[in-house]
Scaffold this motif. Structure first.
Motif, PDB file in Angstrom:
ATOM      1  N   ALA A  85       0.705  -0.938  -0.260  1.00  0.00           N
ATOM      2  CA  ALA A  85      -0.001  -0.026   0.218  1.00  0.00           C
ATOM      3  C   ALA A  85       1.228   1.523   0.080  1.00  0.00           C
ATOM      4  O   ALA A  85       0.931   1.889  -0.556  1.00  0.00           O
ATOM      5  CB  ALA A  85      -1.015   0.142   0.947  1.00  0.00           C
ATOM      6  N   THR A  86       1.762   1.258   1.080  1.00  0.00           N
ATOM      7  CA  THR A  86       2.989   2.391   1.204  1.00  0.00           C
ATOM      8  C   THR A  86       3.392   2.476  -0.623  1.00  0.00           C
ATOM      9  O   THR A  86       3.627   4.390  -0.923  1.00  0.00           O
ATOM     10  CB  THR A  86       3.728   2.037   2.176  1.00  0.00           C
ATOM     11  OG1 THR A  86       3.453   1.462   3.058  1.00  0.00           O
ATOM     12  CG2 THR A  86       4.979   3.817   2.002  1.00  0.00           C
ATOM     13  N   SER A  87       4.051   1.888  -0.884  1.00  0.00           N
ATOM     14  CA  SER A  87       4.388   1.894  -2.893  1.00  0.00           C
ATOM     15  C   SER A  87       3.676   2.165  -3.664  1.00  0.00           C
ATOM     16  O   SER A  87       3.489   3.329  -4.238  1.00  0.00           O
ATOM     17  CB  SER A  87       5.039   0.262  -3.111  1.00  0.00           C
ATOM     18  OG  SER A  87       3.879  -0.027  -3.357  1.00  0.00           O
ATOM     19  N   VAL A  88       2.070   2.039  -3.570  1.00  0.00           N
ATOM     20  CA  VAL A  88       1.127   3.070  -4.157  1.00  0.00           C
ATOM     21  C   VAL A  88       1.176   4.105  -3.605  1.00  0.00           C
ATOM     22  O   VAL A  88       1.404   5.404  -4.753  1.00  0.00           O
ATOM     23  CB  VAL A  88      -0.358   2.709  -3.845  1.00  0.00           C
ATOM     24  CG1 VAL A  88      -1.188   3.181  -4.667  1.00  0.00           C
ATOM     25  CG2 VAL A  88      -0.268   0.851  -4.494  1.00  0.00           C
ATOM     26  N   LEU A  89       1.365   4.598  -2.147  1.00  0.00           N
ATOM     27  CA  LEU A  89       0.926   6.345  -1.797  1.00  0.00           C
ATOM     28  C   LEU A  89       2.424   6.691  -2.494  1.00  0.00           C
ATOM     29  O   LEU A  89       2.149   8.067  -3.497  1.00  0.00           O
ATOM     30  CB  LEU A  89       0.959   6.105  -0.434  1.00  0.00           C
ATOM     31  CG  LEU A  89      -0.267   5.565   0.497  1.00  0.00           C
ATOM     32  CD1 LEU A  89       0.083   5.883   1.583  1.00  0.00           C
ATOM     33  CD2 LEU A  89      -2.287   6.484  -0.866  1.00  0.00           C
ATOM     34  N   ASP A  90       3.563   6.024  -2.743  1.00  0.00           N
ATOM     35  CA  ASP A  90       4.752   6.775  -2.967  1.00  0.00           C
ATOM     36  C   ASP A  90       4.083   7.289  -4.849  1.00  0.00           C
ATOM     37  O   ASP A  90       4.943   8.265  -5.433  1.00  0.00           O
ATOM     38  CB  ASP A  90       5.642   5.426  -3.288  1.00  0.00           C
ATOM     39  CG  ASP A  90       6.367   5.685  -1.248  1.00  0.00           C
ATOM     40  OD1 ASP A  90       5.651   6.252  -1.021  1.00  0.00           O
ATOM     41  OD2 ASP A  90       7.594   4.316  -1.039  1.00  0.00           O
ATOM     42  N   HIS A  91       3.475   6.216  -5.392  1.00  0.00           N
ATOM     43  CA  HIS A  91       3.865   6.373  -6.909  1.00  0.00           C
ATOM     44  C   HIS A  91       2.877   7.716  -7.328  1.00  0.00           C
ATOM     45  O   HIS A  91       3.148   8.743  -7.672  1.00  0.00           O
ATOM     46  CB  HIS A  91       2.637   5.136  -7.502  1.00  0.00           C
ATOM     47  CG  HIS A  91       2.165   5.419  -8.939  1.00  0.00           C
ATOM     48  ND1 HIS A  91       3.287   5.366 -10.222  1.00  0.00           N
ATOM     49  CD2 HIS A  91       1.395   5.757  -9.570  1.00  0.00           C
ATOM     50  CE1 HIS A  91       2.734   5.825 -11.128  1.00  0.00           C
ATOM     51  NE2 HIS A  91       1.466   6.194 -10.520  1.00  0.00           N
ATOM     52  N   TYR A  92       1.890   8.083  -6.161  1.00  0.00           N
ATOM     53  CA  TYR A  92       1.485   8.883  -6.071  1.00  0.00           C
ATOM     54  C   TYR A  92       1.702  10.633  -5.542  1.00  0.00           C
ATOM     55  O   TYR A  92       1.669  11.245  -5.831  1.00  0.00           O
ATOM     56  CB  TYR A  92      -0.163   8.833  -5.952  1.00  0.00           C
ATOM     57  CG  TYR A  92      -1.207   7.941  -6.571  1.00  0.00           C
ATOM     58  CD1 TYR A  92      -1.411   8.416  -8.108  1.00  0.00           C
ATOM     59  CD2 TYR A  92      -1.292   6.678  -6.725  1.00  0.00           C
ATOM     60  CE1 TYR A  92      -2.295   7.572  -9.132  1.00  0.00           C
ATOM     61  CE2 TYR A  92      -2.055   5.710  -7.759  1.00  0.00           C
ATOM     62  CZ  TYR A  92      -2.418   6.365  -8.788  1.00  0.00           C
ATOM     63  OH  TYR A  92      -3.472   6.275  -9.292  1.00  0.00           O
ATOM     64  N   LEU A  93       2.497  10.450  -5.146  1.00  0.00           N
ATOM     65  CA  LEU A  93       3.242  11.145  -4.433  1.00  0.00           C
ATOM     66  C   LEU A  93       4.555  12.017  -5.538  1.00  0.00           C
ATOM     67  O   LEU A  93       4.338  12.952  -5.855  1.00  0.00           O
ATOM     68  CB  LEU A  93       4.163  10.512  -3.029  1.00  0.00           C
ATOM     69  CG  LEU A  93       4.943  11.249  -2.414  1.00  0.00           C
ATOM     70  CD1 LEU A  93       4.378  13.074  -1.775  1.00  0.00           C
ATOM     71  CD2 LEU A  93       5.933  10.919  -1.752  1.00  0.00           C
ATOM     72  N   LYS A  94       5.471  10.800  -6.131  1.00  0.00           N
ATOM     73  CA  LYS A  94       5.750  11.223  -7.158  1.00  0.00           C
ATOM     74  C   LYS A  94       5.067  12.268  -8.403  1.00  0.00           C
ATOM     75  O   LYS A  94       5.791  13.193  -8.922  1.00  0.00           O
ATOM     76  CB  LYS A  94       6.748   9.892  -7.495  1.00  0.00           C
ATOM     77  CG  LYS A  94       8.057  10.560  -8.412  1.00  0.00           C
ATOM     78  CD  LYS A  94       8.779   9.096  -8.847  1.00  0.00           C
ATOM     79  CE  LYS A  94      10.081   9.334  -9.785  1.00  0.00           C
ATOM     80  NZ  LYS A  94       9.201  10.192 -10.616  1.00  0.00           N
ATOM     81  N   GLN A  95       3.740  11.864  -8.605  1.00  0.00           N
ATOM     82  CA  GLN A  95       3.196  12.122  -9.826  1.00  0.00           C
ATOM     83  C   GLN A  95       2.639  13.588  -9.651  1.00  0.00           C
ATOM     84  O   GLN A  95       3.442  14.394  -9.868  1.00  0.00           O
ATOM     85  CB  GLN A  95       1.898  10.920  -9.570  1.00  0.00           C
ATOM     86  CG  GLN A  95       1.962  10.478 -10.291  1.00  0.00           C
ATOM     87  CD  GLN A  95       1.771   9.911 -11.746  1.00  0.00           C
ATOM     88  OE1 GLN A  95       1.061  10.615 -12.403  1.00  0.00           O
ATOM     89  NE2 GLN A  95       2.933   9.378 -12.828  1.00  0.00           N
TER      90      GLN A  95
END
Length: 227
Positions: free
Chosen positions: A61-71
């Motif tokens: 789940a954290t990796s998903v948040l990291d993806h959108y944070l980078k976006q």
């Protein structure tokens, strides 16, 4: 010491048959004690395995948040849109039976996303209690004060009626957005397995105890008469 000596004398004065009966009772108590201890060890081992699985799921789940944070950081979308898409993505990440899913709170204890309890979204759940009196969301926020933590509470299991069962949750603070990401696993099957294991160990040990003591007891009765 005197009590031990008195007990030793009392046993020494028993007939052979009665000594065998005492031995059988002591053996039975020992079997039950060993069974309970073994079941407890099995439960703790299963509990540790479940904790590891929860940790892996929250990492996902954290990796998903990291993806959108980078976006958002790269300017590909506004922060608010990135956060909403992150929540929408996590909402879809659950098993078909809905036993395994994620939910997200902010650090003020407001529910940001829950795929099954949409009635909780937007509510401040600091004082929320289950029917068992568990302050699960409050406890989960307390558990992440040092980054992450495990909590247990009772919650209704999808497809199994309204009766709450024991559940273990793992929550982790996502620092960039000050979100608390959590997931849980139901523990009723682990408890049931532990009880079944205790029963099997007790029965097996009991049969072995009877097998090793009944024979000599019958022989003793045959030779020396009644107990």
């Amino acid at each position: 010491m005197n009590m031990f000596k008195s007990l030793s004398n009392a046993i020494a004065n028993l007939s052979v048959q009665r000594k065998l009966i005492v031995l059988t009772l002591l053996s039975a108590i020992g079997v039950i004690a060993i069974s309970v201890i073994a079941a407890r060890i099995q439960y703790l081992d299963a509990n540790k395995t479940r904790q590891g699985a929860l940790d892996i799921r929250v990492q996902l789940a954290t990796s998903v948040l990291d993806h959108y944070l980078k976006q958002a950081q790269d300017g590909q979308m506004p922060l608010e849109e990135a956060q909403q898409q992150a929540l929408d993505t996590l909402a879809t990440m659950h098993t078909d039976d809905n036993d395994n899913y994620f939910y997200v709170l902010d650090t003020s204890n407001t529910m940001l996303m829950h795929p099954l309890r949409k009635d909780l979204v937007g509510q401040n759940l600091k004082d929320y209690r289950t029917a068992h009196g568990d302050r699960l969301f409050h406890d989960q926020l307390e558990s992440v004060k040092h980054g992450d933590g495990y909590t247990t509470y009772h919650w209704a299991k999808p497809g199994h009626g309204d009766e709450p069962v024991l559940k273990m949750a793992y929550a982790r603070l996502y620092q960039p957005w000050q979100w608390v990401v959590a997931t849980g696993v139901y523990m009723d099957d682990v408890q049931a397995q532990a009880w079944r294991f205790t029963g099997m160990m007790t029965v097996a040990g009991g049969i072995n105890t009877l097998g090793t003591t009944i024979g000599p007891l019958l022989v003793s009765i045959a030779i020396f008469g009644s107990v």
